[in-house]
Scaffold this motif. Structure first.
Motif, PDB file in Angstrom:
ATOM      1  N   TYR A 154       0.834  -1.199   0.000  1.00 48.05           N
ATOM      2  CA  TYR A 154       0.000   0.000   0.000  1.00 48.05           C
ATOM      3  C   TYR A 154       0.871   1.253   0.000  1.00 48.05           C
ATOM      4  O   TYR A 154       0.609   2.200  -0.758  1.00 48.05           O
ATOM      5  N   PHE A 173       2.295   1.986  -3.457  1.00 50.84           N
ATOM      6  CA  PHE A 173       1.323   2.575  -4.372  1.00 50.84           C
ATOM      7  C   PHE A 173       0.948   3.994  -3.937  1.00 50.84           C
ATOM      8  O   PHE A 173       0.825   4.898  -4.759  1.00 50.84           O
ATOM      9  N   HIS A 174       0.783   4.192  -2.642  1.00 44.68           N
ATOM     10  CA  HIS A 174       0.399   5.505  -2.115  1.00 44.68           C
ATOM     11  C   HIS A 174       1.455   6.566  -2.425  1.00 44.68           C
ATOM     12  O   HIS A 174       1.121   7.716  -2.725  1.00 44.68           O
ATOM     13  N   ARG A 175       2.720   6.174  -2.359  1.00 44.14           N
ATOM     14  CA  ARG A 175       3.823   7.104  -2.632  1.00 44.14           C
ATOM     15  C   ARG A 175       4.224   7.114  -4.112  1.00 44.14           C
ATOM     16  O   ARG A 175       5.268   7.652  -4.452  1.00 44.14           O
ATOM     17  N   SER A 176       3.414   6.480  -4.934  1.00 41.55           N
ATOM     18  CA  SER A 176       3.645   6.430  -6.390  1.00 41.55           C
ATOM     19  C   SER A 176       5.007   5.845  -6.753  1.00 41.55           C
ATOM     20  O   SER A 176       5.656   6.281  -7.704  1.00 41.55           O
ATOM     21  N   ARG A 177       5.441   4.851  -6.010  1.00 38.29           N
ATOM     22  CA  ARG A 177       6.698   4.167  -6.313  1.00 38.29           C
ATOM     23  C   ARG A 177       6.512   3.123  -7.417  1.00 38.29           C
ATOM     24  O   ARG A 177       7.475   2.716  -8.043  1.00 38.29           O
ATOM     25  N   GLU A 227       3.728   1.391 -10.568  1.00 34.54           N
ATOM     26  CA  GLU A 227       2.587   1.589 -11.461  1.00 34.54           C
ATOM     27  C   GLU A 227       1.328   1.006 -10.808  1.00 34.54           C
ATOM     28  O   GLU A 227       1.365  -0.083 -10.252  1.00 34.54           O
ATOM     29  N   ARG A 228       0.232   1.708 -10.933  1.00 36.30           N
ATOM     30  CA  ARG A 228      -1.039   1.256 -10.349  1.00 36.30           C
ATOM     31  C   ARG A 228      -1.798   0.412 -11.371  1.00 36.30           C
ATOM     32  O   ARG A 228      -2.829   0.846 -11.887  1.00 36.30           O
ATOM     33  N   ASP A 229      -1.282  -0.778 -11.651  1.00 33.64           N
ATOM     34  CA  ASP A 229      -1.967  -1.662 -12.586  1.00 33.64           C
ATOM     35  C   ASP A 229      -1.993  -3.079 -12.016  1.00 33.64           C
ATOM     36  O   ASP A 229      -1.309  -3.384 -11.043  1.00 33.64           O
ATOM     37  N   THR A 261       1.384  -5.221 -11.874  1.00 35.88           N
ATOM     38  CA  THR A 261       2.270  -4.762 -10.803  1.00 35.88           C
ATOM     39  C   THR A 261       1.723  -5.169  -9.445  1.00 35.88           C
ATOM     40  O   THR A 261       2.477  -5.609  -8.568  1.00 35.88           O
ATOM     41  N   THR A 264      -3.986  -0.642  -5.262  1.00 37.24           N
ATOM     42  CA  THR A 264      -3.794   0.173  -6.464  1.00 37.24           C
ATOM     43  C   THR A 264      -4.879   1.236  -6.585  1.00 37.24           C
ATOM     44  O   THR A 264      -4.694   2.221  -7.297  1.00 37.24           O
ATOM     45  N   ARG A 265      -5.992   1.046  -5.899  1.00 38.14           N
ATOM     46  CA  ARG A 265      -7.146   1.947  -6.046  1.00 38.14           C
ATOM     47  C   ARG A 265      -7.361   2.873  -4.856  1.00 38.14           C
ATOM     48  O   ARG A 265      -8.375   3.550  -4.782  1.00 38.14           O
TER      49      ARG A 265
END
Length: 176
Positions: free
Chosen positions: A59, A62-66, A68-70, A73, A147-148
């Motif tokens: 989490y 993904f939260h820190r945009s490290r 890809e949110r797909d 991944t 991711t969401r």
């Protein structure tokens, strides 16, 4: 810091001491309950603690945009987190299965005695496959929600906890 996918596995593995402390606290708190209720409650504690430990690094990534949110991944990070957690959690079990604890040096290093309850290495390794699958699947379920965003992560984390609890309850019921 999370920079690469393998950092998620490392973070999950490094969470093990904290997981063990939280689970031991659960044992201490639930000790006064009737045995059947305490076992079920402890299985809930185990599922909650372990799924949060495996999911928080994913989490955060993904939260820190490290990452890809797909979906690919998320599945990769979930698998790495679950596998990292599993390897760290089962290190003591592996030591007992291979019989290292029965050697004087192994007993000194790992604080064990005996050779793994009479299981051979092949049977012991087979018994490790299902928990590995459990940890990988439940971590991947949570990762998909991560991711969401926070709410989706919380929802998929609850699903992962339910899967984990159901698996543990089946194991405890089967093995007695």
């Amino acid at each position: 810091r999370l920079h690469r996918p393998r950092d998620v596995a490392l973070l999950a593995a490094l969470s093990i001491p904290f997981v063990f402390v939280a689970e031991l606290l659960g044992v201490a708190v639930l000790f006064a309950l009737p045995e059947e209720a305490a076992i079920v409650a402890l299985l809930v504690v185990v599922a909650v603690v372990e799924e949060v430990a495996k999911g928080v690094g994913v989490y955060a990534g993904f939260h820190r945009s490290r990452f890809e949110r797909d979906l690919p991944t998320a599945l990769k990070l979930g698998a790495l987190s679950g596998a990292g957690f599993f390897v760290a959690e089962k290190a003591t079990a592996i030591v007992q299965v291979v019989g290292l604890g029965s050697l004087p040096l192994g007993e000194a290093a790992f604080g064990t005695s005996g050779g793994g309850g009479g299981l051979g290495p092949a049977a012991g390794l087979a018994l490790l496959a299902l928990p590995l699958l459990l940890h990988v699947v439940t971590a991947a379920v949570g990762a998909v929600g991560a991711t969401r965003g926070r709410r989706a992560w919380a929802a998929t984390l609850a699903v992962a906890m339910a899967i984990h609890f159901t698996y543990d309850l089946a194991v405890v019921s089967t093995l007695g």
